[in-house]
Design a protein around this motif. Structure first.
Motif, PDB file in Angstrom:
ATOM      1  N   LEU A 142       0.820  -1.218   0.000  1.00 41.18           N
ATOM      2  CA  LEU A 142       0.000   0.000   0.000  1.00 41.18           C
ATOM      3  C   LEU A 142       0.849   1.262   0.000  1.00 41.18           C
ATOM      4  CD1 LEU A 142      -2.996  -1.000   2.200  1.00 41.18           C
ATOM      5  CD2 LEU A 142      -3.091  -0.025  -0.085  1.00 41.18           C
ATOM      6  N   ALA A 143       1.965   1.245   0.712  1.00 38.76           N
ATOM      7  CA  ALA A 143       2.857   2.405   0.692  1.00 38.76           C
ATOM      8  C   ALA A 143       3.378   2.643  -0.725  1.00 38.76           C
ATOM      9  CB  ALA A 143       4.017   2.202   1.662  1.00 38.76           C
ATOM     10  N   GLY A 144       3.712   1.557  -1.421  1.00 34.29           N
ATOM     11  CA  GLY A 144       4.158   1.687  -2.804  1.00 34.29           C
ATOM     12  C   GLY A 144       3.059   2.194  -3.715  1.00 34.29           C
ATOM     13  N   LEU A 145       1.833   1.715  -3.523  1.00 33.88           N
ATOM     14  CA  LEU A 145       0.714   2.191  -4.335  1.00 33.88           C
ATOM     15  C   LEU A 145       0.451   3.677  -4.108  1.00 33.88           C
ATOM     16  CD1 LEU A 145      -1.807  -0.774  -4.026  1.00 33.88           C
ATOM     17  CD2 LEU A 145      -0.510  -0.078  -6.052  1.00 33.88           C
ATOM     18  N   LEU A 146       0.502   4.090  -2.847  1.00 38.28           N
ATOM     19  CA  LEU A 146       0.299   5.514  -2.554  1.00 38.28           C
ATOM     20  C   LEU A 146       1.412   6.369  -3.150  1.00 38.28           C
ATOM     21  CD1 LEU A 146      -1.004   5.338   1.114  1.00 38.28           C
ATOM     22  CD2 LEU A 146      -2.283   6.053  -0.910  1.00 38.28           C
ATOM     23  N   ALA A 147       2.647   5.906  -3.046  1.00 35.58           N
ATOM     24  CA  ALA A 147       3.766   6.642  -3.644  1.00 35.58           C
ATOM     25  C   ALA A 147       3.564   6.774  -5.153  1.00 35.58           C
ATOM     26  CB  ALA A 147       5.088   5.944  -3.330  1.00 35.58           C
ATOM     27  N   ASP A 148       3.200   5.666  -5.806  1.00 38.31           N
ATOM     28  CA  ASP A 148       2.983   5.695  -7.256  1.00 38.31           C
ATOM     29  C   ASP A 148       1.823   6.613  -7.618  1.00 38.31           C
ATOM     30  OD1 ASP A 148       3.613   4.318  -9.951  1.00 38.31           O
ATOM     31  OD2 ASP A 148       1.421   4.124  -9.750  1.00 38.31           O
ATOM     32  N   ARG A 149       0.727   6.498  -6.885  1.00 39.24           N
ATOM     33  CA  ARG A 149      -0.456   7.322  -7.155  1.00 39.24           C
ATOM     34  C   ARG A 149      -0.137   8.810  -7.007  1.00 39.24           C
ATOM     35  NH1 ARG A 149      -5.922   6.537  -7.463  1.00 39.24           N
ATOM     36  NH2 ARG A 149      -5.739   4.307  -7.142  1.00 39.24           N
ATOM     37  N   ASN A 150       0.758   9.141  -6.067  1.00 37.45           N
ATOM     38  CA  ASN A 150       1.113  10.533  -5.806  1.00 37.45           C
ATOM     39  C   ASN A 150       2.398  10.974  -6.512  1.00 37.45           C
ATOM     40  OD1 ASN A 150      -1.106  10.996  -4.080  1.00 37.45           O
ATOM     41  ND2 ASN A 150      -0.049   9.932  -2.436  1.00 37.45           N
ATOM     42  N   ALA A 151       2.866  10.151  -7.467  1.00 37.84           N
ATOM     43  CA  ALA A 151       4.068  10.435  -8.253  1.00 37.84           C
ATOM     44  C   ALA A 151       5.283  10.703  -7.357  1.00 37.84           C
ATOM     45  CB  ALA A 151       3.820  11.601  -9.211  1.00 37.84           C
ATOM     46  N   ARG A 152       5.447   9.874  -6.362  1.00 36.93           N
ATOM     47  CA  ARG A 152       6.582   9.974  -5.435  1.00 36.93           C
ATOM     48  C   ARG A 152       7.412   8.701  -5.548  1.00 36.93           C
ATOM     49  NH1 ARG A 152       5.292  14.799  -5.101  1.00 36.93           N
ATOM     50  NH2 ARG A 152       4.540  15.757  -3.205  1.00 36.93           N
ATOM     51  N   PRO A 153       8.723   8.789  -5.247  1.00 35.17           N
ATOM     52  CA  PRO A 153       9.581   7.620  -5.377  1.00 35.17           C
ATOM     53  C   PRO A 153       9.432   6.609  -4.241  1.00 35.17           C
ATOM     54  CG  PRO A 153      10.851   9.482  -4.589  1.00 35.17           C
ATOM     55  CD  PRO A 153       9.467   9.988  -4.893  1.00 35.17           C
ATOM     56  N   GLY A 154       8.822   6.993  -3.126  1.00 37.52           N
ATOM     57  CA  GLY A 154       8.753   6.105  -1.985  1.00 37.52           C
ATOM     58  C   GLY A 154      10.073   6.110  -1.251  1.00 37.52           C
ATOM     59  N   GLY A 155      10.156   5.385  -0.178  1.00 36.98           N
ATOM     60  CA  GLY A 155      11.400   5.349   0.598  1.00 36.98           C
ATOM     61  C   GLY A 155      11.693   6.678   1.250  1.00 36.98           C
ATOM     62  N   PHE A 156      12.982   6.951   1.411  1.00 34.50           N
ATOM     63  CA  PHE A 156      13.385   8.184   2.077  1.00 34.50           C
ATOM     64  C   PHE A 156      13.930   9.230   1.120  1.00 34.50           C
ATOM     65  CE2 PHE A 156      12.436   7.206   6.317  1.00 34.50           C
ATOM     66  CZ  PHE A 156      12.627   5.846   6.468  1.00 34.50           C
ATOM     67  N   THR A 157      13.659   9.083  -0.176  1.00 36.79           N
ATOM     68  CA  THR A 157      14.047  10.074  -1.156  1.00 36.79           C
ATOM     69  C   THR A 157      12.956  11.112  -1.257  1.00 36.79           C
ATOM     70  OG1 THR A 157      15.253   8.396  -2.389  1.00 36.79           O
ATOM     71  CG2 THR A 157      14.738  10.445  -3.556  1.00 36.79           C
TER      72      THR A 157
END
Length: 158
Positions: A142-157
């Motif tokens: 879900l964290a990855g899906l939210l990052a993708d949906r919000n055009a973010r790389p995820g993680g600490f970048t």
């Protein structure tokens, strides 16, 4: 507030959890411990959730739907992914370790799915947080899906 209800689905239905304003949906494919956690966490985040077991014929998929296949060993894998790729789903992914051959590729090729469509299937999925348990895998997904949906790389970048 959710504790007053029997389930997160019940709480969502009674307005105790606000649905996301973008109308996001999540379809978990194949009943599994990860799917159970994934749907629970997604509902808490305001997703409309559905379980597709064994296939996608009884669920609604639109352009706001993320499809997550939770078992890469099922014989229906190729057919389910082919159908998901033919749908208007926003995102399609299948769980599986990057250390192992991706069985969905051969299954989809065997069904005549073009390589360009096969490349749309995300694998591995989720953020790389060292997930081991079904709940951790669902959280990372879900964290990855939210990052993708919000055009973010995820993680600490950032």
């Amino acid at each position: 507030m959710v504790a007053e209800f029997d389930s997160i689905g019940c709480a969502l239905a009674h307005g105790a959890v606000e649905p996301a304003p973008d109308g996001r949906s999540l379809v978990a494919v194949f009943d599994s411990p990860v799917a159970t956690h994934l749907m629970h966490f997604a509902a808490t985040l305001g997703y409309r959730v559905a379980l597709a077991e064994p296939g996608l014929d009884k669920v609604t998929i639109d352009a706001n739907t993320d499809v997550v296949v939770t078992d890469h060993d099922r014989p229906e894998l190729g057919v389910v992914l082919r159908d998901a790729l033919a749908s208007p789903a926003r995102w399609v992914g299948v769980m599986g370790s990057p250390r192992h051959t991706a069985p969905h590729i051969e299954a989809l090729r065997g069904l005549g799915v073009p390589d360009a469509d096969i490349k749309r299937v995300h694998r591995p999925i989720g953020l790389n947080i060292g997930s081991k348990t079904p709940a951790e895998i669902a959280l990372a997904t879900l964290a990855g899906l939210l990052a993708d949906r919000n055009a973010r790389p995820g993680g600490f970048t950032f």
